[in-house]
Every structure is written in C-alpha cells, then in structure tokens.
Design a protein around this motif. Structure first.
Motif, PDB file in Angstrom:
ATOM      1  N   GLU A   1     -17.702  -3.610  31.804  1.00  0.00           N
ATOM      2  CA  GLU A   1     -17.768  -4.426  30.590  1.00  0.00           C
ATOM      3  C   GLU A   1     -16.445  -5.124  30.288  1.00  0.00           C
ATOM      4  OE1 GLU A   1     -21.003  -1.839  28.025  1.00  0.00           O
ATOM      5  OE2 GLU A   1     -18.939  -1.125  28.156  1.00  0.00           O
ATOM      6  N   ALA A   2     -15.365  -4.625  30.844  1.00  0.00           N
ATOM      7  CA  ALA A   2     -14.036  -5.188  30.577  1.00  0.00           C
ATOM      8  C   ALA A   2     -13.936  -6.684  30.883  1.00  0.00           C
ATOM      9  CB  ALA A   2     -12.965  -4.407  31.332  1.00  0.00           C
ATOM     10  N   PRO A   3     -14.563  -7.180  31.956  1.00  0.00           N
ATOM     11  CA  PRO A   3     -14.469  -8.620  32.208  1.00  0.00           C
ATOM     12  C   PRO A   3     -15.045  -9.492  31.087  1.00  0.00           C
ATOM     13  CG  PRO A   3     -15.120  -7.500  34.214  1.00  0.00           C
ATOM     14  CD  PRO A   3     -15.165  -6.476  33.103  1.00  0.00           C
ATOM     15  N   ALA A   4     -16.089  -9.016  30.415  1.00  0.00           N
ATOM     16  CA  ALA A   4     -16.651  -9.784  29.293  1.00  0.00           C
ATOM     17  C   ALA A   4     -15.636  -9.885  28.165  1.00  0.00           C
ATOM     18  CB  ALA A   4     -17.939  -9.132  28.796  1.00  0.00           C
ATOM     19  N   LEU A   5     -14.933  -8.808  27.912  1.00  0.00           N
ATOM     20  CA  LEU A   5     -13.879  -8.839  26.896  1.00  0.00           C
ATOM     21  C   LEU A   5     -12.714  -9.708  27.344  1.00  0.00           C
ATOM     22  CD1 LEU A   5     -13.783  -5.134  25.696  1.00  0.00           C
ATOM     23  CD2 LEU A   5     -14.561  -7.117  24.426  1.00  0.00           C
ATOM     24  N   TYR A   6     -12.381  -9.632  28.627  1.00  0.00           N
ATOM     25  CA  TYR A   6     -11.285 -10.429  29.165  1.00  0.00           C
ATOM     26  C   TYR A   6     -11.528 -11.920  28.915  1.00  0.00           C
ATOM     27  CZ  TYR A   6      -8.103 -12.541  32.550  1.00  0.00           C
ATOM     28  OH  TYR A   6      -7.123 -13.297  33.140  1.00  0.00           O
ATOM     29  N   VAL A   7     -12.734 -12.382  29.159  1.00  0.00           N
ATOM     30  CA  VAL A   7     -13.070 -13.786  28.956  1.00  0.00           C
ATOM     31  C   VAL A   7     -12.906 -14.151  27.480  1.00  0.00           C
ATOM     32  CG1 VAL A   7     -14.958 -15.465  29.069  1.00  0.00           C
ATOM     33  CG2 VAL A   7     -14.576 -13.911  30.964  1.00  0.00           C
ATOM     34  N   GLN A   8     -13.332 -13.282  26.587  1.00  0.00           N
ATOM     35  CA  GLN A   8     -13.180 -13.537  25.151  1.00  0.00           C
ATOM     36  C   GLN A   8     -11.711 -13.543  24.741  1.00  0.00           C
ATOM     37  OE1 GLN A   8     -15.636 -10.837  22.917  1.00  0.00           O
ATOM     38  NE2 GLN A   8     -17.450 -11.357  24.104  1.00  0.00           N
ATOM     39  N   ILE A   9     -10.943 -12.631  25.289  1.00  0.00           N
ATOM     40  CA  ILE A   9      -9.510 -12.569  24.973  1.00  0.00           C
ATOM     41  C   ILE A   9      -8.809 -13.826  25.488  1.00  0.00           C
ATOM     42  CG2 ILE A   9      -7.355 -11.328  25.434  1.00  0.00           C
ATOM     43  CD1 ILE A   9      -9.244  -8.762  25.553  1.00  0.00           C
ATOM     44  N   GLN A  10      -9.183 -14.282  26.668  1.00  0.00           N
ATOM     45  CA  GLN A  10      -8.589 -15.510  27.214  1.00  0.00           C
ATOM     46  C   GLN A  10      -8.957 -16.719  26.352  1.00  0.00           C
ATOM     47  OE1 GLN A  10      -6.122 -14.602  28.858  1.00  0.00           O
ATOM     48  NE2 GLN A  10      -6.465 -15.406  30.910  1.00  0.00           N
ATOM     49  N   ALA A  11     -10.180 -16.764  25.853  1.00  0.00           N
ATOM     50  CA  ALA A  11     -10.579 -17.864  24.960  1.00  0.00           C
ATOM     51  C   ALA A  11      -9.737 -17.814  23.680  1.00  0.00           C
ATOM     52  CB  ALA A  11     -12.065 -17.764  24.627  1.00  0.00           C
ATOM     53  N   TYR A  12      -9.543 -16.623  23.148  1.00  0.00           N
ATOM     54  CA  TYR A  12      -8.727 -16.471  21.939  1.00  0.00           C
ATOM     55  C   TYR A  12      -7.265 -16.814  22.247  1.00  0.00           C
ATOM     56  CZ  TYR A  12      -7.589 -14.660  17.318  1.00  0.00           C
ATOM     57  OH  TYR A  12      -7.178 -14.545  16.013  1.00  0.00           O
ATOM     58  N   ARG A  13      -6.829 -16.464  23.435  1.00  0.00           N
ATOM     59  CA  ARG A  13      -5.462 -16.795  23.866  1.00  0.00           C
ATOM     60  C   ARG A  13      -5.243 -18.300  23.889  1.00  0.00           C
ATOM     61  NH1 ARG A  13      -3.037 -15.286  29.823  1.00  0.00           N
ATOM     62  NH2 ARG A  13      -0.907 -15.970  29.425  1.00  0.00           N
ATOM     63  N   ARG A  14      -6.247 -19.056  24.368  1.00  0.00           N
ATOM     64  CA  ARG A  14      -6.137 -20.523  24.373  1.00  0.00           C
ATOM     65  C   ARG A  14      -5.994 -21.056  22.947  1.00  0.00           C
ATOM     66  NH1 ARG A  14     -10.012 -19.851  28.338  1.00  0.00           N
ATOM     67  NH2 ARG A  14     -11.740 -20.336  26.928  1.00  0.00           N
ATOM     68  N   ILE A  15      -6.744 -20.481  22.025  1.00  0.00           N
ATOM     69  CA  ILE A  15      -6.659 -20.899  20.624  1.00  0.00           C
ATOM     70  C   ILE A  15      -5.270 -20.609  20.076  1.00  0.00           C
ATOM     71  CG2 ILE A  15      -7.495 -20.391  18.291  1.00  0.00           C
ATOM     72  CD1 ILE A  15     -10.281 -19.889  19.644  1.00  0.00           C
ATOM     73  N   LEU A  16      -4.768 -19.408  20.333  1.00  0.00           N
ATOM     74  CA  LEU A  16      -3.429 -19.043  19.859  1.00  0.00           C
ATOM     75  C   LEU A  16      -2.355 -19.924  20.489  1.00  0.00           C
ATOM     76  CD1 LEU A  16      -3.710 -15.127  19.989  1.00  0.00           C
ATOM     77  CD2 LEU A  16      -3.870 -16.595  17.962  1.00  0.00           C
ATOM     78  N   SER A  17      -2.498 -20.205  21.766  1.00  0.00           N
ATOM     79  CA  SER A  17      -1.518 -21.054  22.460  1.00  0.00           C
ATOM     80  C   SER A  17      -1.506 -22.466  21.882  1.00  0.00           C
ATOM     81  CB  SER A  17      -1.830 -21.108  23.962  1.00  0.00           C
ATOM     82  OG  SER A  17      -1.643 -19.840  24.545  1.00  0.00           O
ATOM     83  N   ALA A  18      -2.680 -23.008  21.620  1.00  0.00           N
ATOM     84  CA  ALA A  18      -2.761 -24.351  21.029  1.00  0.00           C
ATOM     85  C   ALA A  18      -2.160 -24.358  19.631  1.00  0.00           C
ATOM     86  CB  ALA A  18      -4.215 -24.814  20.981  1.00  0.00           C
ATOM     87  N   GLU A  19      -2.430 -23.304  18.880  1.00  0.00           N
ATOM     88  CA  GLU A  19      -1.912 -23.204  17.520  1.00  0.00           C
ATOM     89  C   GLU A  19      -0.386 -23.104  17.495  1.00  0.00           C
ATOM     90  OE1 GLU A  19      -2.344 -19.464  14.964  1.00  0.00           O
ATOM     91  OE2 GLU A  19      -3.967 -20.750  14.248  1.00  0.00           O
ATOM     92  N   ASN A  20       0.166 -22.404  18.491  1.00  0.00           N
ATOM     93  CA  ASN A  20       1.610 -22.186  18.546  1.00  0.00           C
ATOM     94  C   ASN A  20       2.346 -23.197  19.424  1.00  0.00           C
ATOM     95  OD1 ASN A  20       2.024 -19.682  16.954  1.00  0.00           O
ATOM     96  ND2 ASN A  20       0.544 -18.874  18.422  1.00  0.00           N
ATOM     97  N   CYS A  21       1.604 -24.117  20.041  1.00  0.00           N
ATOM     98  CA  CYS A  21       2.182 -25.136  20.924  1.00  0.00           C
ATOM     99  C   CYS A  21       3.010 -24.534  22.060  1.00  0.00           C
ATOM    100  CB  CYS A  21       3.022 -26.130  20.125  1.00  0.00           C
ATOM    101  SG  CYS A  21       2.081 -27.041  18.903  1.00  0.00           S
ATOM    102  N   ARG A  22       2.580 -23.384  22.524  1.00  0.00           N
ATOM    103  CA  ARG A  22       3.230 -22.726  23.661  1.00  0.00           C
ATOM    104  C   ARG A  22       2.273 -21.687  24.225  1.00  0.00           C
ATOM    105  NH1 ARG A  22       4.734 -17.643  22.365  1.00  0.00           N
ATOM    106  NH2 ARG A  22       4.975 -17.132  20.185  1.00  0.00           N
ATOM    107  N   ASP A  23       2.515 -21.281  25.457  1.00  0.00           N
ATOM    108  CA  ASP A  23       1.674 -20.282  26.101  1.00  0.00           C
ATOM    109  C   ASP A  23       1.904 -18.908  25.448  1.00  0.00           C
ATOM    110  OD1 ASP A  23      -0.164 -19.336  28.045  1.00  0.00           O
ATOM    111  OD2 ASP A  23       1.521 -18.551  29.211  1.00  0.00           O
ATOM    112  N   VAL A  24       0.842 -18.289  25.017  1.00  0.00           N
ATOM    113  CA  VAL A  24       0.921 -16.952  24.428  1.00  0.00           C
ATOM    114  C   VAL A  24       0.660 -15.941  25.540  1.00  0.00           C
ATOM    115  CG1 VAL A  24      -0.188 -15.361  22.803  1.00  0.00           C
ATOM    116  CG2 VAL A  24       0.202 -17.741  22.140  1.00  0.00           C
ATOM    117  N   PRO A  25       1.548 -14.964  25.720  1.00  0.00           N
ATOM    118  CA  PRO A  25       1.353 -13.968  26.766  1.00  0.00           C
ATOM    119  C   PRO A  25       0.075 -13.144  26.538  1.00  0.00           C
ATOM    120  CG  PRO A  25       3.582 -13.839  25.865  1.00  0.00           C
ATOM    121  CD  PRO A  25       2.798 -14.770  24.988  1.00  0.00           C
ATOM    122  N   PHE A  26      -0.487 -12.643  27.641  1.00  0.00           N
ATOM    123  CA  PHE A  26      -1.739 -11.893  27.560  1.00  0.00           C
ATOM    124  C   PHE A  26      -1.639 -10.712  26.592  1.00  0.00           C
ATOM    125  CE2 PHE A  26      -4.605  -8.488  28.842  1.00  0.00           C
ATOM    126  CZ  PHE A  26      -5.818  -9.153  28.775  1.00  0.00           C
TER     127      PHE A  26
END
Length: 117
Positions: free
Chosen positions: A21-46
C-alpha cells in the motif's frame, strides 16, 4: 520509490499500511510535495513533504475515521488503511491547485465518505 522512502512512509503512518500500500501513499505525498514546492518556489525535500502530508492530510483524515461510529464494522472487516485509501484515492491526480484548496478538497472528500457510511 526507494526502500528508504517506503520505510519512512510506513514509519510515519505507524505501520498502518503494508508495503504493497505504500506506493499509493507515495504518489499522494509526491502530489502534495509538488503543491508545497510551487507554493514555496523551490523544491521541497521528500522528508519535509512527508512530514507536512502527515500533519495536514493523514492525521485529520485518520482522526475523522476514528470518530465515525458507523465505520467501525467496516474498519474491522476491511482495515483502516483500506478506508483511508478509498477517501484519498483521487488526490494524486490533483494538479494546479493551492495548498488551501487541496486541504479543503481532502476535508470535503472525507466528509462525503463518512456521511455515506
């Protein structure tokens, strides 16, 4: 997803999910990471994205599941991870959305699922 990232996810979620089940969460976390990165104008670490996801998404949804008496039978039969993934399954497809809108979407999806129970 690396083994290290999988282990971090499982640990952060108190091992409520399996390695399958971890890969399903990983995909969601990566999607949230993209949102955080866009919001902060920089790459957010995993790790930082994982921490924010646990605080902003995982914990509120799990708390709502735990408080819903109608779901107790389903939790016993299917497991809490099944219900969590049912609620959050479409979140990885969300694009071009703000953090606030994403969190509002999580809240609405949780309410809809729990009201239907």
């Amino acid at each position: 997803m690396t083994q290290k990232e999988s282990a971090l996810i499982l640990s952060a979620t108190d091992n409520l999910f399996t390695r399958l089940e971890a890969p399903a969460l990983y995909v969601q976390i990566q999607a949230y990471r993209r949102i955080l990165s866009a919001e902060n104008c920089r790459d957010v670490p995993f790790r930082k994205a994982l921490s924010a996801y646990i605080e902003d998404v995982f914990t509120p949804v799990m708390d709502a599941i735990g408080k819903n008496r109608a779901l107790r039978k389903t939790v016993k039969q299917m497991g809490v991870s099944f219900i969590y993934l049912q609620i959050t399954e479409e979140l990885s497809d969300v694009k071009n959305i703000t953090r606030e809108s994403y969190l509002a979407l999580v809240e609405r999806k949780t309410e809809c699922y729990l009201n239907a129970a």
